[in-house]
Design a protein around this motif. Structure first.
Motif, short mmCIF file in Angstrom:
data_model
loop_
_atom_site.label_atom_id
_atom_site.label_comp_id
_atom_site.label_asym_id
_atom_site.label_seq_id
_atom_site.Cartn_x
_atom_site.Cartn_y
_atom_site.Cartn_z
N GLU A 180 7.53 -11.33 15.04
CA GLU A 180 8.74 -11.09 14.26
C GLU A 180 8.90 -10.07 13.32
OE1 GLU A 180 10.34 -13.84 10.45
OE2 GLU A 180 10.11 -14.99 12.41
N PHE A 181 7.44 -9.68 12.94
CA PHE A 181 7.34 -8.25 11.98
C PHE A 181 6.88 -7.33 12.92
CE2 PHE A 181 5.84 -11.74 8.65
CZ PHE A 181 7.00 -11.62 7.95
N GLY A 182 6.85 -7.76 14.00
CA GLY A 182 6.20 -6.45 14.96
C GLY A 182 5.09 -5.77 14.83
N GLN A 222 4.09 -2.47 7.81
CA GLN A 222 4.08 -2.18 9.27
C GLN A 222 4.48 -0.88 9.46
OE1 GLN A 222 2.56 -3.16 12.31
NE2 GLN A 222 3.77 -1.36 13.04
N PRO A 223 3.87 0.29 9.73
CA PRO A 223 4.61 1.35 10.17
C PRO A 223 5.91 1.63 11.13
CG PRO A 223 2.33 2.04 10.10
CD PRO A 223 2.42 0.46 10.23
N ILE A 224 6.84 1.87 10.99
CA ILE A 224 8.14 1.83 11.78
C ILE A 224 8.80 3.37 11.81
CG2 ILE A 224 8.52 -0.57 11.49
CD1 ILE A 224 10.80 0.29 9.52
N ASP A 225 9.48 3.54 12.75
CA ASP A 225 10.19 5.02 13.08
C ASP A 225 10.86 5.11 11.70
OD1 ASP A 225 9.44 5.20 15.43
OD2 ASP A 225 11.22 4.66 16.39
N GLY A 226 10.64 6.07 10.87
CA GLY A 226 11.24 6.45 9.48
C GLY A 226 11.04 6.17 8.40
N PRO A 284 7.87 -3.55 4.89
CA PRO A 284 6.90 -4.38 3.99
C PRO A 284 6.96 -5.90 4.16
CG PRO A 284 8.94 -4.28 2.98
CD PRO A 284 8.99 -3.28 4.09
N TRP A 285 6.15 -6.36 5.54
CA TRP A 285 6.27 -7.60 5.71
C TRP A 285 5.53 -8.58 4.77
CZ3 TRP A 285 1.69 -10.07 6.57
CH2 TRP A 285 0.43 -9.39 6.71
N LEU A 286 4.36 -7.98 4.32
CA LEU A 286 3.71 -9.18 3.46
C LEU A 286 4.63 -9.52 2.27
CD1 LEU A 286 1.15 -10.92 3.11
CD2 LEU A 286 0.10 -8.79 2.11
N SER A 287 5.14 -8.52 1.46
CA SER A 287 6.02 -8.87 0.51
C SER A 287 6.98 -9.69 0.78
CB SER A 287 6.59 -7.46 0.06
OG SER A 287 7.31 -7.69 -1.06
N LYS A 295 16.06 -13.42 7.90
CA LYS A 295 15.43 -13.94 6.93
C LYS A 295 13.90 -14.27 7.57
CE LYS A 295 17.06 -18.37 6.73
NZ LYS A 295 15.98 -19.24 7.11
N VAL A 296 12.83 -14.46 6.62
CA VAL A 296 11.62 -14.98 7.17
C VAL A 296 11.76 -16.24 7.71
CG1 VAL A 296 9.20 -15.40 6.58
CG2 VAL A 296 10.25 -13.08 5.67
#
Length: 200
Positions: free
Chosen positions: A63-65, A117-121, A125-128, A167-168
């Motif tokens: 889900e978070f990639g 998690q680094p993404i394009d651009g 902030p998956w943990l937050s 949403k999570v």
């Protein structure tokens, strides 16, 4: 006949002072023992939590990639905040201990590189999101579509307008006061109490 020169009040004060010294010695000796016993209990509870398992190799990772497993660093960063503080007794006040873990704003882990998690651009902030946003909608125009997608970071899911909004996952979502960390500690709270009573 035995006579005491001190008044009843003075005798009680002397007794309380002596007891306080004994209590403080016991507290000081107990703290390192409690550290050794309690930290592994909390570590196991975190390791076996549904959220950590899912982040490591499950729905949340897709889900978070997430392109790597953040859970070992995450757990150690959480446990690094564990402290047992002595509350030393005084002649007019009993003693005890105070256990603290995790600052309320989670800055110790949200500021770490693994929390993004680094993404394009930019970065995600998956943990937050996981710890603080609960079931709030985060992205209105897109959601997560699961499947075998060769072009996605994990090959297991991708963002899709068909799955909007995002949403999570409610099975794992949390808020500042109720998240996978607080739930992991609450699960073993009776065990921690038993350890404290048995040690002191």
């Amino acid at each position: 006949m035995i006579k005491f020169r001190e008044s009843n009040k003075e005798i009680i004060s002397l007794i309380n002072t002596a007891l306080a010294k004994e209590i403080n010695v016991a507290i000081k000796q107990a703290i390192p023992v409690l550290q050794q016993k309690i930290i592994p209990v909390i570590r196991t509870s975190l390791l076996t939590s549904p959220e950590i398992s899912s982040l490591s190799n499950g729905i949340l990772r897709a889900e978070f990639g997430l392109t790597s497993d953040p859970t070992p660093e995450l757990i150690e960063a959480i446990l690094a905040t564990f402290q047992i503080r002595p509350l030393y007794a005084q002649k007019n006040r009993g003693g005890g201990i105070e256990i603290v873990m995790q600052p309320g704003d989670y800055s110790n882990i949200l500021g770490k590189s693994f929390a993004q998690q680094p993404i394009d651009g930019g970065s995600l902030p998956w943990l937050s999101w996981l710890l603080t946003l609960g079931d709030s909608i985060i992205i209105t125009g897109f959601g997560v579509e699961f499947g075998a997608f060769k072009t996605s970071r994990t090959g297991e899911a991708k963002m899709s307008s068909k799955a909007a909004p995002y949403k999570v996952n409610s099975a794992f979502s949390g808020t500042l006061n109720d998240n996978f960390i607080t739930r992991a500690v609450n699960r073993v709270y009776p065990q921690i109490q038993s350890i404290i009573v048995g040690t002191l």
